[in-house]
Scaffold this motif. Structure first.
Motif, mmCIF file in Angstrom:
data_model
loop_
_atom_site.group_PDB
_atom_site.id
_atom_site.type_symbol
_atom_site.label_atom_id
_atom_site.label_comp_id
_atom_site.label_asym_id
_atom_site.label_seq_id
_atom_site.Cartn_x
_atom_site.Cartn_y
_atom_site.Cartn_z
ATOM 1 N N ALA A 143 0.834 -1.200 0.000
ATOM 2 C CA ALA A 143 0.000 0.000 0.000
ATOM 3 C C ALA A 143 0.872 1.255 0.000
ATOM 4 C CB ALA A 143 -0.924 -0.007 1.222
ATOM 5 N N VAL A 144 1.982 1.200 0.724
ATOM 6 C CA VAL A 144 2.920 2.327 0.751
ATOM 7 C C VAL A 144 3.516 2.546 -0.632
ATOM 8 C CG1 VAL A 144 5.208 3.043 1.577
ATOM 9 C CG2 VAL A 144 3.496 2.201 3.202
ATOM 10 N N VAL A 145 3.948 1.464 -1.267
ATOM 11 C CA VAL A 145 4.533 1.558 -2.605
ATOM 12 C C VAL A 145 3.512 2.128 -3.593
ATOM 13 C CG1 VAL A 145 5.466 0.235 -4.546
ATOM 14 C CG2 VAL A 145 6.190 -0.288 -2.202
ATOM 15 N N ALA A 146 2.260 1.725 -3.457
ATOM 16 C CA ALA A 146 1.213 2.227 -4.355
ATOM 17 C C ALA A 146 1.034 3.735 -4.198
ATOM 18 C CB ALA A 146 -0.103 1.510 -4.072
ATOM 19 N N ARG A 147 1.056 4.221 -2.942
ATOM 20 C CA ARG A 147 0.932 5.661 -2.704
ATOM 21 C C ARG A 147 2.105 6.413 -3.323
ATOM 22 N NH1 ARG A 147 -1.523 7.418 2.005
ATOM 23 N NH2 ARG A 147 -0.966 9.532 1.288
ATOM 24 N N LEU A 148 3.303 5.851 -3.174
ATOM 25 C CA LEU A 148 4.494 6.506 -3.713
ATOM 26 C C LEU A 148 4.474 6.504 -5.236
ATOM 27 C CD1 LEU A 148 7.177 5.086 -1.247
ATOM 28 C CD2 LEU A 148 6.317 7.430 -1.347
ATOM 29 N N ARG A 149 3.980 5.429 -5.835
ATOM 30 C CA ARG A 149 3.885 5.390 -7.299
ATOM 31 C C ARG A 149 2.903 6.445 -7.814
ATOM 32 N NH1 ARG A 149 6.839 1.841 -9.604
ATOM 33 N NH2 ARG A 149 7.446 -0.136 -8.631
ATOM 34 N N GLU A 150 1.822 6.635 -7.090
ATOM 35 C CA GLU A 150 0.870 7.688 -7.469
ATOM 36 C C GLU A 150 1.546 9.052 -7.434
ATOM 37 O OE1 GLU A 150 -2.478 7.531 -4.883
ATOM 38 O OE2 GLU A 150 -3.138 5.548 -5.568
ATOM 39 N N ALA A 151 2.406 9.255 -6.432
ATOM 40 C CA ALA A 151 3.089 10.534 -6.292
ATOM 41 C C ALA A 151 4.077 10.773 -7.432
ATOM 42 C CB ALA A 151 3.811 10.603 -4.947
ATOM 43 N N VAL A 152 4.834 9.733 -7.830
ATOM 44 C CA VAL A 152 5.778 9.929 -8.939
ATOM 45 C C VAL A 152 5.038 10.056 -10.266
ATOM 46 C CG1 VAL A 152 7.757 8.874 -7.798
ATOM 47 C CG2 VAL A 152 6.225 7.449 -9.140
ATOM 48 N N ASP A 153 3.867 9.445 -10.374
ATOM 49 C CA ASP A 153 3.042 9.631 -11.578
ATOM 50 C C ASP A 153 2.570 11.077 -11.687
ATOM 51 O OD1 ASP A 153 3.342 7.012 -12.353
ATOM 52 O OD2 ASP A 153 1.389 6.344 -11.561
ATOM 53 N N ALA A 154 2.251 11.684 -10.534
ATOM 54 C CA ALA A 154 1.845 13.092 -10.528
ATOM 55 C C ALA A 154 3.008 13.979 -10.962
ATOM 56 C CB ALA A 154 1.360 13.484 -9.127
ATOM 57 N N GLU A 155 4.222 13.613 -10.563
ATOM 58 C CA GLU A 155 5.410 14.349 -11.014
ATOM 59 C C GLU A 155 5.562 14.228 -12.532
ATOM 60 O OE1 GLU A 155 9.019 13.240 -9.090
ATOM 61 O OE2 GLU A 155 8.168 13.345 -7.077
ATOM 62 N N LYS A 156 5.413 13.005 -13.038
ATOM 63 C CA LYS A 156 5.587 12.766 -14.477
ATOM 64 C C LYS A 156 4.609 13.596 -15.294
ATOM 65 C CE LYS A 156 5.868 9.005 -17.852
ATOM 66 N NZ LYS A 156 5.749 7.534 -18.048
ATOM 67 N N ALA A 157 3.382 13.731 -14.789
ATOM 68 C CA ALA A 157 2.356 14.505 -15.495
ATOM 69 C C ALA A 157 2.676 15.994 -15.498
ATOM 70 C CB ALA A 157 0.993 14.260 -14.854
ATOM 71 N N ALA A 158 3.573 16.427 -14.604
ATOM 72 C CA ALA A 158 3.888 17.855 -14.481
ATOM 73 C C ALA A 158 5.273 18.199 -15.020
ATOM 74 C CB ALA A 158 3.789 18.275 -13.016
ATOM 75 N N LEU A 159 5.901 17.288 -15.752
ATOM 76 C CA LEU A 159 7.279 17.506 -16.203
ATOM 77 C C LEU A 159 7.440 18.745 -17.079
ATOM 78 C CD1 LEU A 159 8.537 13.867 -16.924
ATOM 79 C CD2 LEU A 159 9.222 15.396 -15.072
ATOM 80 N N ASP A 160 6.374 19.141 -17.773
ATOM 81 C CA ASP A 160 6.461 20.307 -18.655
ATOM 82 C C ASP A 160 6.039 21.603 -17.970
ATOM 83 O OD1 ASP A 160 7.392 18.809 -20.826
ATOM 84 O OD2 ASP A 160 5.344 18.219 -21.385
ATOM 85 N N ASP A 161 5.719 21.523 -16.692
ATOM 86 C CA ASP A 161 5.292 22.708 -15.933
ATOM 87 C C ASP A 161 6.206 22.830 -14.707
ATOM 88 O OD1 ASP A 161 4.100 24.591 -14.277
ATOM 89 O OD2 ASP A 161 2.049 23.955 -14.758
ATOM 90 N N PRO A 162 7.236 23.673 -14.773
ATOM 91 C CA PRO A 162 8.231 23.738 -13.690
ATOM 92 C C PRO A 162 7.652 23.988 -12.312
ATOM 93 C CG PRO A 162 9.008 24.945 -15.609
ATOM 94 C CD PRO A 162 7.583 24.578 -15.888
ATOM 95 N N LEU A 163 6.711 24.929 -12.192
ATOM 96 C CA LEU A 163 6.150 25.231 -10.874
ATOM 97 C C LEU A 163 5.308 24.076 -10.344
ATOM 98 C CD1 LEU A 163 5.221 29.010 -11.253
ATOM 99 C CD2 LEU A 163 7.048 28.016 -9.864
ATOM 100 N N ALA A 164 4.502 23.465 -11.238
ATOM 101 C CA ALA A 164 3.691 22.319 -10.818
ATOM 102 C C ALA A 164 4.587 21.140 -10.451
ATOM 103 C CB ALA A 164 2.716 21.920 -11.918
#
Length: 267
Positions: A143-164
């Protein structure tokens, strides 16, 4: 007056301990006693965020105090961000949840008074966060790993937006501590992150369009992805070392633009 007497009695030294003879004792003001009673109700959950306190007339009768004394108690709680006061016919006092940002701002003032710099804050984060990572990797909880994967996915979605992206990466740091479940660590680290997040945002705002910044941001994201894999693989020591290097390198990058005092970041 009976209620106020009960509040005063509750504030006495634990176990009926006696004050040494000759030692000067500061007697709390009535407003402080009332504020203390209401504060305890809030932090114990007897009064929840959004709840309206009783009317002034009811509270005055309950505690046997005057309106000026009650309003002084309100000012104490309002300064602690435990209540908000609305003026007017439909106004009154409403309960607010204790806010870590308030503690962080005050801690920042203390750090500034002691001459702390941004580097001090990063060094503290480098001491506190890596053991949290080691704990998570030692558990290797799905469950911890799943939460962390969601967080890195959110980073990936924001790669083109420096502030986000910097917001998503700061959230990843906070999540690592949150997932330990240790509320003391969560609070202490959130106070540090409050300052570090502002340093990161300021750095991004000044260099978001540079190729160097984009390279650093992508490197940080790849490190986060790698960390999640190490946690999933139960590689606690390797994960801890990786995270220590990551925070230390971020410290070097942000501080390279010049030493910042804590106060400059929390104003």
């Amino acid at each position: 007056m009976a209620e106020l007497a009960r509040v005063a009695q509750a504030s006495d030294a634990p176990g009926g301990a006696r004050v040494p003879v000759g030692k000067r004792v500061r007697v709390p003001k009535t407003a402080e006693l009332v504020a203390g009673h209401l504060r305890k109700q809030i932090v114990r959950g007897e009064l929840e965020p959004g709840d309206a306190l009783a009317s002034e007339s009811e509270l005055m009768g309950q505690f046997g105090i005057s309106r000026p004394t009650l309003r002084e108690a309100f000012r104490v709680l309002e300064s602690e961000s435990l209540i908000t006061i609305r003026r007017g016919a439909h106004g009154g006092a409403r309960v607010s949840a204790p806010d870590p940002d308030v503690a962080a701002r005050y801690a920042g003032l203390v750090l500034e008074y002691r001459g702390a710099t941004l580097r001090d804050v990063y060094q503290a984060a480098a001491i506190m966060e890596p053991p949290c990572v080691r704990q998570l990797a030692g558990q290797a909880d799905a469950a911890v790993v799943a939460r962390l994967r969601e967080a890195v996915d959110a980073e990936k979605a924001a790669l083109d937006d420096p502030l986000a992206l910097v917001e998503a990466q700061d959230a990843f740091h906070a999540l690592l501590v949150e997932l330990t479940g240790n509320q003391t660590l969560v609070l202490l680290c959130s106070m540090l992150r409050y300052i570090v997040d502002r340093a990161n945002s300021e750095h991004v705002a000044a260099s978001a369009d540079s190729e160097e910044h984009r390279a650093q941001a992508l490197k940080g994201h790849r490190t986060h992805v790698r960390l999640v894999k190490l946690i999933e693989q139960n590689k606690a020591e390797e994960a801890e070392k990786l995270w220590h290097r990551h925070i230390t390198s971020a410290d070097d990058v942000v501080n390279a633009v010049g030493a910042k005092t804590v106060l400059e970041l929390i104003d």
